[in-house]
Enzyme design. Structure first.
Site, PDB file in Angstrom:
ATOM      1  N   HIS A 157       0.884  -1.187   0.000  1.00 47.01           N
ATOM      2  CA  HIS A 157       0.000   0.000   0.000  1.00 47.01           C
ATOM      3  C   HIS A 157       0.916   1.231   0.000  1.00 47.01           C
ATOM      4  O   HIS A 157       1.778   1.358  -0.874  1.00 47.01           O
ATOM      5  CB  HIS A 157      -0.926  -0.103   1.213  1.00 47.01           C
ATOM      6  CG  HIS A 157      -2.065   0.873   1.246  1.00 47.01           C
ATOM      7  ND1 HIS A 157      -2.470   1.607   0.163  1.00 47.01           N
ATOM      8  CD2 HIS A 157      -2.906   1.239   2.275  1.00 47.01           C
ATOM      9  CE1 HIS A 157      -3.495   2.381   0.518  1.00 47.01           C
ATOM     10  NE2 HIS A 157      -3.780   2.177   1.785  1.00 47.01           N
ATOM     11  N   HIS A 180      -2.171  -2.036  -9.795  1.00 50.24           N
ATOM     12  CA  HIS A 180      -3.173  -1.476  -8.898  1.00 50.24           C
ATOM     13  C   HIS A 180      -4.413  -2.350  -8.958  1.00 50.24           C
ATOM     14  O   HIS A 180      -4.757  -2.857 -10.023  1.00 50.24           O
ATOM     15  CB  HIS A 180      -3.533  -0.040  -9.311  1.00 50.24           C
ATOM     16  CG  HIS A 180      -4.165   0.730  -8.213  1.00 50.24           C
ATOM     17  ND1 HIS A 180      -5.504   0.650  -7.940  1.00 50.24           N
ATOM     18  CD2 HIS A 180      -3.630   1.566  -7.293  1.00 50.24           C
ATOM     19  CE1 HIS A 180      -5.766   1.417  -6.900  1.00 50.24           C
ATOM     20  NE2 HIS A 180      -4.659   1.970  -6.478  1.00 50.24           N
ATOM     21  N   ASP A 237       2.781   5.765  -6.582  1.00 52.68           N
ATOM     22  CA  ASP A 237       4.023   5.666  -5.818  1.00 52.68           C
ATOM     23  C   ASP A 237       5.281   5.592  -6.672  1.00 52.68           C
ATOM     24  O   ASP A 237       6.389   5.666  -6.140  1.00 52.68           O
ATOM     25  CB  ASP A 237       3.972   4.429  -4.898  1.00 52.68           C
ATOM     26  CG  ASP A 237       2.964   4.611  -3.781  1.00 52.68           C
ATOM     27  OD1 ASP A 237       2.859   5.737  -3.292  1.00 52.68           O
ATOM     28  OD2 ASP A 237       2.304   3.627  -3.412  1.00 52.68           O
TER      29      ASP A 237
HETATM   30  N1  ACO Z   1       5.113  -6.565 -10.420  1.00 56.91           N
HETATM   31  C1  ACO Z   1       5.052  -7.769 -11.025  1.00 56.91           C
HETATM   32  N2  ACO Z   1       3.912  -8.489 -11.144  1.00 56.91           N
HETATM   33  C2  ACO Z   1       2.805  -7.962 -10.605  1.00 56.91           C
HETATM   34  C3  ACO Z   1       2.794  -6.722  -9.951  1.00 56.91           C
HETATM   35  C4  ACO Z   1       4.009  -6.005  -9.887  1.00 56.91           C
HETATM   36  N3  ACO Z   1       4.068  -4.800  -9.286  1.00 56.91           N
HETATM   37  N4  ACO Z   1       1.543  -6.441  -9.510  1.00 56.91           N
HETATM   38  C5  ACO Z   1       0.800  -7.491  -9.869  1.00 56.91           C
HETATM   39  N5  ACO Z   1       1.544  -8.410 -10.526  1.00 56.91           N
HETATM   40  C6  ACO Z   1       1.092  -9.651 -11.153  1.00 56.91           C
HETATM   41  C7  ACO Z   1       0.840 -10.737 -10.109  1.00 56.91           C
HETATM   42  O1  ACO Z   1       1.966 -11.538  -9.901  1.00 56.91           O
HETATM   43  C8  ACO Z   1      -0.294 -11.488 -10.760  1.00 56.91           C
HETATM   44  O2  ACO Z   1       0.248 -12.296 -11.801  1.00 56.91           O
HETATM   45  P1  ACO Z   1      -0.377 -13.767 -12.087  1.00 56.91           P
HETATM   46  O3  ACO Z   1      -1.764 -13.502 -12.571  1.00 56.91           O
HETATM   47  O4  ACO Z   1       0.526 -14.356 -13.087  1.00 56.91           O
HETATM   48  O5  ACO Z   1      -0.357 -14.489 -10.777  1.00 56.91           O
HETATM   49  C9  ACO Z   1      -1.121 -10.401 -11.440  1.00 56.91           C
HETATM   50  O6  ACO Z   1      -0.181  -9.367 -11.757  1.00 56.91           O
HETATM   51  C10 ACO Z   1      -2.255  -9.851 -10.594  1.00 56.91           C
HETATM   52  O7  ACO Z   1      -1.699  -9.466  -9.334  1.00 56.91           O
HETATM   53  P2  ACO Z   1      -2.513  -9.436  -7.994  1.00 56.91           P
HETATM   54  O8  ACO Z   1      -1.573  -9.556  -6.870  1.00 56.91           O
HETATM   55  O9  ACO Z   1      -3.655 -10.436  -8.069  1.00 56.91           O
HETATM   56  O10 ACO Z   1      -3.146  -7.991  -8.059  1.00 56.91           O
HETATM   57  P3  ACO Z   1      -3.794  -7.221  -6.850  1.00 56.91           P
HETATM   58  O11 ACO Z   1      -4.874  -6.383  -7.428  1.00 56.91           O
HETATM   59  O12 ACO Z   1      -4.183  -8.147  -5.748  1.00 56.91           O
HETATM   60  O13 ACO Z   1      -2.608  -6.330  -6.289  1.00 56.91           O
HETATM   61  C11 ACO Z   1      -1.117  -4.528  -5.931  1.00 56.91           C
HETATM   62  C12 ACO Z   1      -2.483  -4.964  -6.489  1.00 56.91           C
HETATM   63  C13 ACO Z   1      -1.010  -5.002  -4.474  1.00 56.91           C
HETATM   64  C14 ACO Z   1      -1.024  -3.019  -5.956  1.00 56.91           C
HETATM   65  C15 ACO Z   1      -0.018  -5.176  -6.796  1.00 56.91           C
HETATM   66  O14 ACO Z   1      -0.123  -4.722  -8.127  1.00 56.91           O
HETATM   67  C16 ACO Z   1       1.386  -4.905  -6.239  1.00 56.91           C
HETATM   68  O15 ACO Z   1       1.846  -5.656  -5.369  1.00 56.91           O
HETATM   69  N6  ACO Z   1       2.077  -3.814  -6.728  1.00 56.91           N
HETATM   70  C17 ACO Z   1       3.386  -3.474  -6.211  1.00 56.91           C
HETATM   71  C18 ACO Z   1       3.229  -2.725  -4.894  1.00 56.91           C
HETATM   72  C19 ACO Z   1       2.714  -1.331  -5.119  1.00 56.91           C
HETATM   73  O16 ACO Z   1       3.188  -0.590  -5.966  1.00 56.91           O
HETATM   74  N7  ACO Z   1       1.722  -0.955  -4.287  1.00 56.91           N
HETATM   75  C20 ACO Z   1       1.140   0.373  -4.308  1.00 56.91           C
HETATM   76  C21 ACO Z   1      -0.240   0.338  -4.843  1.00 56.91           C
HETATM   77  S1  ACO Z   1      -0.914   1.962  -4.938  1.00 56.91           S
HETATM   78  C22 ACO Z   1      -1.267   2.359  -3.335  1.00 56.91           C
HETATM   79  O17 ACO Z   1      -1.635   1.560  -2.519  1.00 56.91           O
HETATM   80  C23 ACO Z   1      -1.101   3.705  -2.972  1.00 56.91           C
END
Ligand code: ACO
Length: 458
Positions: A293, A333, A389
């Site tokens: 987050h 996201h 971010d």
């Molecule tokens: N890098 C690489 N792969 C990713 C990323 C990433 N940043 N984000 C998602 N994925 C992939 C996952 O591995 C998954 O792949 P799969 O389908 O092969 O298993 C797919 O994309 C979907 O990912 P989920 O985890 O199901 O997506 P979710 O909606 O639950 O997560 C989140 C969203 C937590 C923001 C995620 O994209 C992430 O971890 N990003 C990096 C952390 C980040 O930047 N957080 C800030 C978010 S903005 C905020 O809160 C202010």
């Protein structure tokens, strides 16, 4: 499980703004046939949703069956409330506070104007604004005991841990804040949280640096005062760099609310127990601390520093794709499936700040990460775009904020959103204490047989 489930009138695929949702025909329903019993049910559909409690009526003859539930770990498709604060269309990259596009607010509004808007639903009149600014300005001081409290932390304490416990600690100074259904008490608690969060944040910063605390200066604006408490040394009046002041004001506006995100949901869930607002909001700070987050802004910079050079970017991207290198922080996201509108504004803002302080040495790495990721099928097929971010850390660093302070800056910005969400939850007649159900998958009843020496057995 139901064999058929069809929307019999009209259904919308994604959440719509209230005006459009209201246009859905009344009497819409979902016809469900339960092939376990052969019975059919008509479940009302309103605002593109069915009430999960309606599913409870769908039961088998089994006396232990308490009715059908919906199972939705991590709330992937569950609306937990009705809200009129923030609207997001993740596919189109739209973000609006109370109907106003984020781009227009970031360009023209002040942070306190946005804070008022989020809570009250309308922009303040001049008179309302002046009184609000005055109230916030005159509540920036914290009790002197906060000195001792903050001094109790180790020199290397994470500032989010200090902020979190300090915000919770405010509840002990204002016991009448527990009268949450008294509007006057809510007003003063909200003003106090907006006013004192920058003071506590700045005191945490100075504690880590081993510098004396700088008290608030009521002659300054909200952002200037914060910068003064951070950076002022022996000057009689601190004069902030106007580019930094405006950049921080815009960043606070961009972070001010984001509907039912992890931290807003935490504030609502904790607040639903009718605890005081300081305790409820501290839950939001705790949620924001996490690297998935708000903590992502700190992690983005650490990731960029680890990559070290543009030439290492392709290898790093490959390690992310193979799963060995962790996630590409600042990308992806839950809601945005196109470019995060806030990230666009932040990228532009970074250019303006860099014009003043010079280009950040790691900007090239960030740009290359973005370029490669946006042209790589792994990221495009999963609709992973830069989020808010991704570039904020570079701006904060160019203003000389330490990396572990970045999420604190996010928290100051998010405070009005948490407070607006908290109050909306509290006044919503449909809300009750948040208490999800579970699907129990643990052991069946079994007799107690202790494994301890000499213990009694059943
Ligand atoms: N890098 C690489 N792969 C990713 C990323 C990433 N940043 N984000 C998602 N994925 C992939 C996952 O591995 C998954 O792949 P799969 O389908 O092969 O298993 C797919 O994309 C979907 O990912 P989920 O985890 O199901 O997506 P979710 O909606 O639950 O997560 C989140 C969203 C937590 C923001 C995620 O994209 C992430 O971890 N990003 C990096 C952390 C980040 O930047 N957080 C800030 C978010 S903005 C905020 O809160 C202010």
């Amino acid at each position: 499980m139901p064999k058929t489930a069809t929307v019999n009138k009209s259904g919308r695929k994604s959440a719509a703004p209230p005006a459009a949702a209201a246009a859905a025909p009344s009497g819409s329903a979902l016809d469900i046939k339960d092939n376990r019993t052969g019975k059919s049910y008509s479940v009302p559909v309103a605002d593109c949703a069915t009430r999960a409690t309606e599913l409870k009526k769908i039961k088998t003859e089994n006396p232990d069956d308490s009715g059908l539930m919906s199972y939705d770990p991590a709330f992937l498709n569950t609306a937990s409330c009705k809200s009129s604060i923030t609207y997001i269309d993740g596919d189109k990259g739209i973000l609006r506070y109370r109907g106003y596009p984020i781009e227009q607010l970031a360009e023209n509004a002040t942070f306190l104007e946005v804070a008022w808007l989020l809570r009250h639903g309308e922009l303040p009149s001049q008179e309302e604004y002046d009184k609000f600014v005055h109230d916030v300005t005159f509540h920036t001081y914290v009790h002197e005991n906060f000195r001792k409290f903050l001094e109790g932390f180790r020199y290397d304490a994470h500032p989010m841990a200090m902020l979190n416990s300090s915000i919770a600690g405010l509840a002990s100074f204002y016991p009448s804040a527990r009268n949450i259904f008294d509007e006057t008490e809510r007003n003063i608690s909200i003003v106090r949280l907006l006013a004192k969060t920058p003071t506590i944040a700045a005191f945490s910063y100075r504690h880590v640096k081993g510098l004396p605390f700088v008290y608030p200066d009521n002659r300054l604006s909200y952002v200037e005062n914060f910068l003064s408490m951070i950076a002022r040394m022996s000057e009689s009046k601190y004069e902030a760099n106007p580019t930094f002041t405006r950049a921080l004001e815009i960043l606070f506006i961009l972070h001010a609310d984001h509907e039912q995100n992890c931290s807003a949901n935490a504030v609502r869930a904790v607040g639903s127990s009718h605890v005081d607002p300081f305790s409820a909001v501290s839950a939001g700070v705790a949620a924001l601390f996490g690297p998935l987050h708000g903590g992502a802004n700190e992690q983005v910079l650490r990731m960029i520093q680890e990559i070290g050079s543009v030439k290492n970017v392709p290898k790093f991207i490959e390690s992310v794709k193979s799963g060995e290198g962790g996630r590409l922080m600042g990308f992806g996201h839950r809601v945005y499936k196109s470019y995060d509108p806030r990230a666009k504004i932040v990228k532009k803002l970074a250019d303006e700040v860099f014009k003043v302080v010079g280009v950040d040495k790691d900007l090239e790495i960030a740009l290359e990460l973005e370029r490669i990721a946006l042209s790589d099928d792994y990221f495009t097929s999963r609709k992973l775009y830069p989020n808010v971010d991704f570039y904020t850390g570079l701006i904060y660093r160019s203003m000389a904020f330490p990396t572990d302070f970045f999420t604190v800056l996010f928290a100051i910005g998010r405070m009005p959103g948490w407070l607006a969400q908290w109050e909306e939850m509290l006044l919503d007649k449909e809300q009750k204490i948040a208490r999800p159900r579970q699907i129990y998958i643990g052991p069946k009843e079994r007799p107690y047989k202790s494994k301890l020496k000499g213990a009694k057995t059943q």
